[in-house]
Design a protein around this motif. Sequence first.
Motif, PDB file in Angstrom:
ATOM      1  N   GLU A  30     -72.016   0.805 -12.000  1.00  0.00           N
ATOM      2  CA  GLU A  30     -71.002   1.557 -11.247  1.00  0.00           C
ATOM      3  C   GLU A  30     -69.985   0.637 -10.577  1.00  0.00           C
ATOM      4  OE1 GLU A  30     -68.887   4.671 -10.583  1.00  0.00           O
ATOM      5  OE2 GLU A  30     -70.784   4.895 -11.614  1.00  0.00           O
ATOM      6  N   ASP A  31     -70.439  -0.511 -10.065  1.00  0.00           N
ATOM      7  CA  ASP A  31     -69.503  -1.451  -9.437  1.00  0.00           C
ATOM      8  C   ASP A  31     -68.466  -1.951 -10.441  1.00  0.00           C
ATOM      9  OD1 ASP A  31     -70.706  -1.277  -6.942  1.00  0.00           O
ATOM     10  OD2 ASP A  31     -72.021  -3.005  -7.304  1.00  0.00           O
ATOM     11  N   SER A  32     -68.930  -2.334 -11.620  1.00  0.00           N
ATOM     12  CA  SER A  32     -68.010  -2.831 -12.654  1.00  0.00           C
ATOM     13  C   SER A  32     -67.144  -1.708 -13.210  1.00  0.00           C
ATOM     14  CB  SER A  32     -68.797  -3.480 -13.798  1.00  0.00           C
ATOM     15  OG  SER A  32     -69.499  -4.598 -13.333  1.00  0.00           O
ATOM     16  N   TRP A  33     -67.747  -0.557 -13.421  1.00  0.00           N
ATOM     17  CA  TRP A  33     -67.039   0.589 -13.989  1.00  0.00           C
ATOM     18  C   TRP A  33     -65.921   1.067 -13.066  1.00  0.00           C
ATOM     19  CZ3 TRP A  33     -65.366   2.846 -17.953  1.00  0.00           C
ATOM     20  CH2 TRP A  33     -65.083   4.206 -18.017  1.00  0.00           C
ATOM     21  N   SER A  34     -66.162   1.061 -11.765  1.00  0.00           N
ATOM     22  CA  SER A  34     -65.157   1.553 -10.818  1.00  0.00           C
ATOM     23  C   SER A  34     -63.868   0.732 -10.863  1.00  0.00           C
ATOM     24  CB  SER A  34     -65.722   1.579  -9.397  1.00  0.00           C
ATOM     25  OG  SER A  34     -65.969   0.271  -8.946  1.00  0.00           O
ATOM     26  N   LYS A  35     -63.945  -0.502 -11.310  1.00  0.00           N
ATOM     27  CA  LYS A  35     -62.764  -1.360 -11.378  1.00  0.00           C
ATOM     28  C   LYS A  35     -61.877  -1.045 -12.574  1.00  0.00           C
ATOM     29  CE  LYS A  35     -65.247  -5.083  -9.092  1.00  0.00           C
ATOM     30  NZ  LYS A  35     -65.928  -6.360  -9.287  1.00  0.00           N
ATOM     31  N   VAL A  36     -62.423  -0.427 -13.612  1.00  0.00           N
ATOM     32  CA  VAL A  36     -61.643  -0.183 -14.827  1.00  0.00           C
ATOM     33  C   VAL A  36     -61.526   1.293 -15.203  1.00  0.00           C
ATOM     34  CG1 VAL A  36     -62.152  -2.459 -15.812  1.00  0.00           C
ATOM     35  CG2 VAL A  36     -63.656  -0.521 -16.332  1.00  0.00           C
ATOM     36  N   GLU A  37     -62.289   2.155 -14.546  1.00  0.00           N
ATOM     37  CA  GLU A  37     -62.351   3.541 -15.010  1.00  0.00           C
ATOM     38  C   GLU A  37     -61.017   4.282 -14.963  1.00  0.00           C
ATOM     39  OE1 GLU A  37     -64.731   6.483 -12.851  1.00  0.00           O
ATOM     40  OE2 GLU A  37     -64.812   5.080 -11.185  1.00  0.00           O
ATOM     41  N   ASP A  38     -60.173   4.005 -13.962  1.00  0.00           N
ATOM     42  CA  ASP A  38     -58.875   4.696 -13.901  1.00  0.00           C
ATOM     43  C   ASP A  38     -58.010   4.343 -15.109  1.00  0.00           C
ATOM     44  OD1 ASP A  38     -59.547   5.979 -11.547  1.00  0.00           O
ATOM     45  OD2 ASP A  38     -58.582   4.478 -10.262  1.00  0.00           O
ATOM     46  N   GLY A  39     -58.020   3.061 -15.472  1.00  0.00           N
ATOM     47  CA  GLY A  39     -57.259   2.630 -16.649  1.00  0.00           C
ATOM     48  C   GLY A  39     -57.797   3.247 -17.928  1.00  0.00           C
ATOM     49  N   VAL A  40     -59.117   3.338 -18.039  1.00  0.00           N
ATOM     50  CA  VAL A  40     -59.740   3.937 -19.215  1.00  0.00           C
ATOM     51  C   VAL A  40     -59.398   5.421 -19.279  1.00  0.00           C
ATOM     52  CG1 VAL A  40     -61.948   4.533 -20.306  1.00  0.00           C
ATOM     53  CG2 VAL A  40     -61.615   2.259 -19.314  1.00  0.00           C
ATOM     54  N   LYS A  41     -59.460   6.091 -18.140  1.00  0.00           N
ATOM     55  CA  LYS A  41     -59.162   7.529 -18.097  1.00  0.00           C
ATOM     56  C   LYS A  41     -57.725   7.796 -18.546  1.00  0.00           C
ATOM     57  CE  LYS A  41     -59.932  11.515 -15.126  1.00  0.00           C
ATOM     58  NZ  LYS A  41     -60.383  11.956 -13.809  1.00  0.00           N
ATOM     59  N   ALA A  42     -56.811   6.931 -18.116  1.00  0.00           N
ATOM     60  CA  ALA A  42     -55.405   7.097 -18.505  1.00  0.00           C
ATOM     61  C   ALA A  42     -55.195   6.769 -19.987  1.00  0.00           C
ATOM     62  CB  ALA A  42     -54.515   6.203 -17.644  1.00  0.00           C
ATOM     63  N   LYS A  43     -55.878   5.757 -20.459  1.00  0.00           N
ATOM     64  CA  LYS A  43     -55.706   5.281 -21.833  1.00  0.00           C
ATOM     65  C   LYS A  43     -56.384   6.203 -22.844  1.00  0.00           C
ATOM     66  CE  LYS A  43     -56.690   1.116 -24.589  1.00  0.00           C
ATOM     67  NZ  LYS A  43     -57.277  -0.226 -24.527  1.00  0.00           N
ATOM     68  N   SER A  44     -57.589   6.665 -22.510  1.00  0.00           N
ATOM     69  CA  SER A  44     -58.368   7.459 -23.452  1.00  0.00           C
ATOM     70  C   SER A  44     -59.303   8.419 -22.718  1.00  0.00           C
ATOM     71  CB  SER A  44     -59.170   6.528 -24.365  1.00  0.00           C
ATOM     72  OG  SER A  44     -59.932   7.261 -25.276  1.00  0.00           O
ATOM     73  N   PRO A  45     -58.804   9.595 -22.357  1.00  0.00           N
ATOM     74  CA  PRO A  45     -59.610  10.554 -21.605  1.00  0.00           C
ATOM     75  C   PRO A  45     -60.923  10.942 -22.297  1.00  0.00           C
ATOM     76  CG  PRO A  45     -57.323  11.266 -21.694  1.00  0.00           C
ATOM     77  CD  PRO A  45     -57.446  10.085 -22.601  1.00  0.00           C
ATOM     78  N   ASN A  46     -60.914  11.046 -23.617  1.00  0.00           N
ATOM     79  CA  ASN A  46     -62.139  11.424 -24.340  1.00  0.00           C
ATOM     80  C   ASN A  46     -63.194  10.328 -24.238  1.00  0.00           C
ATOM     81  OD1 ASN A  46     -61.039  13.869 -25.118  1.00  0.00           O
ATOM     82  ND2 ASN A  46     -60.305  13.087 -27.070  1.00  0.00           N
ATOM     83  N   THR A  47     -62.778   9.083 -24.413  1.00  0.00           N
ATOM     84  CA  THR A  47     -63.719   7.970 -24.308  1.00  0.00           C
ATOM     85  C   THR A  47     -64.216   7.845 -22.881  1.00  0.00           C
ATOM     86  OG1 THR A  47     -62.570   6.846 -26.116  1.00  0.00           O
ATOM     87  CG2 THR A  47     -64.043   5.508 -24.777  1.00  0.00           C
ATOM     88  N   TYR A  48     -63.344   8.073 -21.923  1.00  0.00           N
ATOM     89  CA  TYR A  48     -63.743   8.050 -20.513  1.00  0.00           C
ATOM     90  C   TYR A  48     -64.883   9.040 -20.276  1.00  0.00           C
ATOM     91  CZ  TYR A  48     -63.603   9.085 -15.518  1.00  0.00           C
ATOM     92  OH  TYR A  48     -63.964   9.298 -14.206  1.00  0.00           O
ATOM     93  N   LYS A  49     -64.724  10.262 -20.773  1.00  0.00           N
ATOM     94  CA  LYS A  49     -65.758  11.293 -20.596  1.00  0.00           C
ATOM     95  C   LYS A  49     -67.053  10.868 -21.279  1.00  0.00           C
ATOM     96  CE  LYS A  49     -66.780  16.206 -21.279  1.00  0.00           C
ATOM     97  NZ  LYS A  49     -68.168  15.946 -21.193  1.00  0.00           N
ATOM     98  N   ASP A  50     -66.947  10.314 -22.489  1.00  0.00           N
ATOM     99  CA  ASP A  50     -68.134   9.855 -23.209  1.00  0.00           C
ATOM    100  C   ASP A  50     -68.869   8.776 -22.413  1.00  0.00           C
ATOM    101  OD1 ASP A  50     -67.565  11.597 -25.288  1.00  0.00           O
ATOM    102  OD2 ASP A  50     -66.679  10.046 -26.573  1.00  0.00           O
ATOM    103  N   ILE A  51     -68.125   7.834 -21.840  1.00  0.00           N
ATOM    104  CA  ILE A  51     -68.741   6.764 -21.057  1.00  0.00           C
ATOM    105  C   ILE A  51     -69.441   7.336 -19.831  1.00  0.00           C
ATOM    106  CG2 ILE A  51     -68.255   4.739 -19.602  1.00  0.00           C
ATOM    107  CD1 ILE A  51     -66.081   3.975 -21.694  1.00  0.00           C
ATOM    108  N   GLU A  52     -68.783   8.249 -19.146  1.00  0.00           N
ATOM    109  CA  GLU A  52     -69.396   8.888 -17.976  1.00  0.00           C
ATOM    110  C   GLU A  52     -70.685   9.608 -18.358  1.00  0.00           C
ATOM    111  OE1 GLU A  52     -68.557   9.291 -14.565  1.00  0.00           O
ATOM    112  OE2 GLU A  52     -67.105   7.687 -14.799  1.00  0.00           O
TER     113      GLU A  52
END
Length: 139
Positions: A80-102
């Motif tokens: 979660e610590d590492s993910w919180s640093k990049v998740e906004d960028g991932v969500k903007a870049k690829s919402p579907n992949t963001y959901k899959d990762i979550e």
Amino acid sequence: MKRFQPVMMVTIISLIALVGCNKVEQPNTQASPSENTTKTVATSTETTDFKGLEGVITNTKTAVEAGNFTKAKGEFEKFEDSWSKVEDGVKAKSPNTYKDIEDQADEIKAGLKSSKPNKQKVLTALASLSKNVTSVAKP
């Protein structure tokens, strides 16, 4: 002929003025040095953050393969610590992949919290998570 010279002068001056007014200015599309530096720093930091995320996944996988679910759970808590640093960028870049990762992260957390974790199920979720993180880590 006396009238021709003044008319010719006025015509020449008018043409020069029109040509000067029609000059098309090219837009400046080159980024300023400070913008380039900011992009480089952001990309460098993001790359480091993704490497940290991939490291958490690798360490968790190693612990699960060894059957040490206590260690695996401890390693994955760092996700979660590492993910919180990049998740906004991932969500903007690829919402579907963001959901899959979550979803995969939730599945792994639940699997590791179980009294009898299913090793194969957790390893499968970790493999999918790793694949998705790798796919969005590429610029």
